[in-house]
Design a protein around this motif. Structure first.
Motif, PDB file in Angstrom:
ATOM      1  N   HIS A 117       0.708  -1.249   0.116  1.00  0.00           N
ATOM      2  CA  HIS A 117      -0.110  -0.264  -0.066  1.00  0.00           C
ATOM      3  C   HIS A 117       0.827   1.281  -0.018  1.00  0.00           C
ATOM      4  O   HIS A 117       1.744   1.456   0.977  1.00  0.00           O
ATOM      5  N   PRO A 118       0.940   2.002  -1.068  1.00  0.00           N
ATOM      6  CA  PRO A 118       1.347   3.415  -1.174  1.00  0.00           C
ATOM      7  C   PRO A 118       1.507   4.316   0.061  1.00  0.00           C
ATOM      8  O   PRO A 118       2.270   5.048   0.413  1.00  0.00           O
ATOM      9  N   ASN A 122      -0.606   4.608   7.079  1.00  0.00           N
ATOM     10  CA  ASN A 122      -1.925   4.947   7.129  1.00  0.00           C
ATOM     11  C   ASN A 122      -2.950   4.860   5.836  1.00  0.00           C
ATOM     12  O   ASN A 122      -3.091   5.546   5.075  1.00  0.00           O
ATOM     13  N   ILE A 123      -3.393   3.673   5.927  1.00  0.00           N
ATOM     14  CA  ILE A 123      -3.932   3.067   4.699  1.00  0.00           C
ATOM     15  C   ILE A 123      -5.312   3.315   4.468  1.00  0.00           C
ATOM     16  O   ILE A 123      -6.226   3.236   3.408  1.00  0.00           O
ATOM     17  N   GLY A 124      -5.967   3.819   5.701  1.00  0.00           N
ATOM     18  CA  GLY A 124      -7.170   4.270   5.803  1.00  0.00           C
ATOM     19  C   GLY A 124      -8.546   3.264   5.670  1.00  0.00           C
ATOM     20  O   GLY A 124      -8.061   1.848   5.354  1.00  0.00           O
ATOM     21  N   GLY A 125      -9.723   3.590   5.502  1.00  0.00           N
ATOM     22  CA  GLY A 125     -10.670   2.443   5.406  1.00  0.00           C
ATOM     23  C   GLY A 125     -10.797   1.618   6.560  1.00  0.00           C
ATOM     24  O   GLY A 125     -10.311   1.929   7.656  1.00  0.00           O
ATOM     25  N   TRP A 126     -11.868   0.699   6.230  1.00  0.00           N
ATOM     26  CA  TRP A 126     -11.821  -0.231   7.446  1.00  0.00           C
ATOM     27  C   TRP A 126     -10.616  -1.276   7.813  1.00  0.00           C
ATOM     28  O   TRP A 126     -10.605  -1.614   8.874  1.00  0.00           O
ATOM     29  N   TYR A 131      -6.802  -4.308  10.599  1.00  0.00           N
ATOM     30  CA  TYR A 131      -5.522  -4.992  10.668  1.00  0.00           C
ATOM     31  C   TYR A 131      -4.683  -4.464  11.522  1.00  0.00           C
ATOM     32  O   TYR A 131      -3.747  -4.988  12.049  1.00  0.00           O
ATOM     33  N   PHE A 132      -4.553  -3.043  11.953  1.00  0.00           N
ATOM     34  CA  PHE A 132      -3.558  -2.483  12.654  1.00  0.00           C
ATOM     35  C   PHE A 132      -4.084  -1.788  13.981  1.00  0.00           C
ATOM     36  O   PHE A 132      -3.307  -1.127  14.526  1.00  0.00           O
TER      37      PHE A 132
END
Length: 376
Positions: A117-118, A122-126, A131-132
């Protein structure tokens, strides 16, 4: 998509559930709203196939269990990993006793979101919260689901340890679980979403008294078995040498026209969804069976409604909520057993959890102090 294929589109799941001409729904919603959408659908009288995991809290799992029992409808968790082609062969080999007694199994779910994930971390969303945002194994059904389905056992002891902290997030860099079963057998699971390494989300292994199976751990590996009476010392055989053991029912998915027929099974992402068609067939078969049985005994519907009223919350504490009967991989006709989702919802990393005969879990030396925790 709806315009292209001439299907109705809904912007609220409750509108879909209210439609009289819809008998069953597939809830492919974000994990954190599984409980809400599943309960709404069951209360609306729909059969439900829900994406994994079942839910993220014990209270939500109880809500789903009560809704299943009250509605009398089929609930199935869509654990597609139970239908992976090589695992089906292995399952048949285990049923025939070719590996002897299975006393150990293991699985890993390893995915490097740093590379994936770029915007990491902070991948955002659910996925950010799921996951984190918590400790332990956040996506456990993919690892434990096929193992328990094939072994046919329940977990009675859970020990989870974690290591590595980075990126200012609650989740550990990796965690490992050791599970004891009712037959005194052992299962090991590992999960990681941040470790820098090639992904592997379909690794499984079974060890028996006569031999073992081991999935690939990379693109140059293969699905392999060792059987004492068949293999030479130190020799691995390809599991597909034994594919004729499976029934013709499954072979219909291995034809040149099948979308997954030519996918390389040593590719972890090509493999994981190869059994989705069979999973959908299993769900449809369960619906047909349930509706046929209901047609033969319609007077049982009223009795079922009276017998499965949701219990008061205080009565739920410390009790097992699901009868001990399972009709298929994570499927139910209103008497549900959540086979792996209850463990998936634990928010903290337990040190050691033992489930007593009354279904109560007692935390020993770790973070889980939940009287109502299920033993699987």
């Amino acid at each position: 998509f709806a315009g292209k294929y001439g299907v109705r589109a809904y912007y609220d799941h409750r509108e879909l559930c209210a439609a009289d001409d819809i008998d069953a729904v597939i809830m492919a919603t974000p994990i954190d709203v599984h409980a809400e959408t599943v309960v709404d659908a069951l209360n609306a009288g729909k059969h439900v196939m829900s994406e994994v995991i079942v839910a993220t809290t014990l209270d939500d799992i109880r809500r789903i269990g009560d809704a299943i029992k009250k509605s009398g409808k089929v609930y199935m968790m869509a654990e597609n990993y139970c239908y992976i082609r090589p695992l089906l062969i292995v399952e048949e080999m285990i049923k025939r006793g070719m590996f002897g007694e299975i006393y150990y199994a293991e699985s890993d779910y390893l995915k490097d979101f740093q590379e994936y994930h770029p915007l990491f971390p902070n991948i955002g969303g659910w996925r950010q919260k799921t996951y984190f945002g918590r400790r332990g194994h956040p996506y456990i059904t993919h690892t434990i689901g096929p193992l328990l389905h094939i072994m046919g056992e329940k977990v009675t002891k859970v020990s989870c340890m974690a290591s590595g902290r980075a990126f200012d997030m609650p989740a550990d860099s990796t965690c490992a679980l050791m599970l004891g079963t009712e037959k005194k057998h052992l299962i090991r699971l590992r999960a990681s979403f941040v470790s820098p390494r090639p992904d592997n989300v379909t690794y499984y292994s079974f060890q028996g008294t006569k031999g073992c199976y081991q999935a690939p751990q990379g693109p140059t590996d293969f699905h392999k078995v060792f059987i004492k009476d068949i293999c030479k010392p130190g020799e691995w055989k390809n599991v597909y040498e034994f594919k004729d053991l499976v029934t013709d029912e499954w072979k219909k998915y291995w034809n040149p026209d099948d979308y997954a027929a030519d996918l390389p099974d040593n590719d972890t992402y090509a493999l994981y969804d190869c059994g989705a068609l069979m999973m959908l067939d299993r769900f449809a078969e369960m619906l047909a069976y349930t509706e046929f049985a209901r047609a033969l005994a319609p007077d049982q519907e009223e009795q079922r409604g009276r017998a499965h009223q949701p219990r008061d919350q205080e009565e739920n504490e410390g009790r097992r909520d699901f009868p001990e009967r399972q009709l298929g991989p994570h499927a139910s006709d209103g008497e549900a057993e959540v086979h792996s989702g209850a463990r998936a919802g634990q928010e903290e990393v337990p040190g050691h959890v033992e489930a007593g005969g009354d279904g109560r879990a007692e935390g020993k030396g770790g973070g889980l102090e939940e009287d109502g925790a299920e033993d699987g």
